[in-house]
Design an enzyme around this catalytic site. Sequence first.
Site, PDB file in Angstrom:
ATOM      1  N   HIS A   1       0.852  -1.192   0.000  1.00 31.60           N
ATOM      2  CA  HIS A   1       0.000   0.000   0.000  1.00 31.60           C
ATOM      3  C   HIS A   1       0.887   1.241   0.000  1.00 31.60           C
ATOM      4  CE1 HIS A   1      -3.894   2.092   1.250  1.00 31.60           C
ATOM      5  NE2 HIS A   1      -2.980   3.059   1.280  1.00 31.60           N
TER       6      HIS A   1
ATOM      7  N   HIS B   1      -9.815   1.322  -0.438  1.00 30.19           N
ATOM      8  CA  HIS B   1      -9.624   2.131   0.760  1.00 30.19           C
ATOM      9  C   HIS B   1     -10.931   2.174   1.562  1.00 30.19           C
ATOM     10  CE1 HIS B   1      -5.919   3.386  -1.043  1.00 30.19           C
ATOM     11  NE2 HIS B   1      -5.697   4.367  -0.193  1.00 30.19           N
TER      12      HIS B   1
ATOM     13  N   GLU C   1     -10.571   4.422   7.091  1.00 32.16           N
ATOM     14  CA  GLU C   1      -9.578   5.432   7.462  1.00 32.16           C
ATOM     15  C   GLU C   1     -10.349   6.646   7.950  1.00 32.16           C
ATOM     16  OE1 GLU C   1      -5.656   7.718   5.610  1.00 32.16           O
ATOM     17  OE2 GLU C   1      -7.258   7.095   4.268  1.00 32.16           O
TER      18      GLU C   1
ATOM     19  N   ASP D   1       2.117   4.217   2.922  1.00 32.79           N
ATOM     20  CA  ASP D   1       1.097   5.111   2.377  1.00 32.79           C
ATOM     21  C   ASP D   1       1.694   6.177   1.445  1.00 32.79           C
ATOM     22  OD1 ASP D   1      -1.528   5.817   1.974  1.00 32.79           O
ATOM     23  OD2 ASP D   1      -1.804   6.799   3.905  1.00 32.79           O
ATOM     24  N   ASP D   2       2.099   7.319   1.987  1.00 26.18           N
ATOM     25  CA  ASP D   2       2.763   8.401   1.235  1.00 26.18           C
ATOM     26  C   ASP D   2       4.016   8.778   2.034  1.00 26.18           C
ATOM     27  OD1 ASP D   2       0.551   9.005  -0.790  1.00 26.18           O
ATOM     28  OD2 ASP D   2      -0.514   9.278   1.103  1.00 26.18           O
TER      29      ASP D   2
END
Length: 326
Positions: free
Chosen positions: A8, A186, A189, A267-268
């Site tokens: 991811h 997704h 979250e 993630d980022d």
Amino acid sequence: MVPKAEIHCHIEGAASPALIMTQARKYGVDTSDFLRDGAYHWTDFTSFLAAYDAAASLFRSEEDYALLAEDYLTSLAREGAIYSEILISPDHAERAGLSRIAYTNALGEGIARAQAATGITGRIVVTGVRHFGAAAVEDAARFAVACGHPLVTGFGMAGDERFGNVRDFAPAFDIAREAGLGLTVHAGEFGGWESVEAALNHIRPARIGHGVRAIENPDLVRRLADEGTVLEVCPVSNIVLKVFPDFARHPLPALVEAGCRVTLNSDDPPHFHTSIGNEYEVAQEVFGFDDAALAAFTRTAIEAAFIDAATRAALLEAMGDKTVAQ
């Protein structure tokens, strides 16, 4: 070093500050609004999205995207990762003025370069953007199926979980499922536990991106454990974006204790001042997972990866060799 795997990571969000500075010099762009002292700078979710888009806008050619994937996967390999799945969005290609297939081919070229240099294996998950609407997500699914790239093995949906009804997106996932692509979405979250339940009911994915808000509903946690749905958990991201106020209240240990299948992801990463190596360190130093538990996260990721049986077997064998060699 415990072998690592990541399933991811949004590829545009993985661009390192050093690479962004190189790209900015190439195109004569001022980055001071979102990059300071060699690090991304933003203050809330809105400014994070602005920084993300500003950085992504600096990738404009096929070579730019090849370099992005090569740079990121090479960095993963340096931290002991043996497998990576990157989440890509055809919408970014169009903003850059590239065709979707040129964009995908370029990222695939970068993955191939990284594998040649380091041995890391990579695959691509095409994602639709939820808040662009059901038609746009279905269009992304059709592209994922039709593009024919050998590294495109999955389809997913990112974007604002609070937008629309999950059942409206089910046709897109049916298209991808019928073509044999792995499915992830997704949920859980910012959308709460209800978004996880809706995803299970209407999309039936093999994996859930994040999924951590499921902890708010014990029955749902039991369902996830019973059905074996894999959670792509991104602990540092969850804290930085204030999904949970601190690590003490993050549900990673509780999800594992409940028998859920969990993986660790970044993630980022540079936006959240993390990396896959840091995620494993946090799991060990903050949550108290030992090396065996960390290796189990990696094994789960490889077992859940969107790859063929021969590749999976080779990765599991390589993982065993690396673990024994420590």
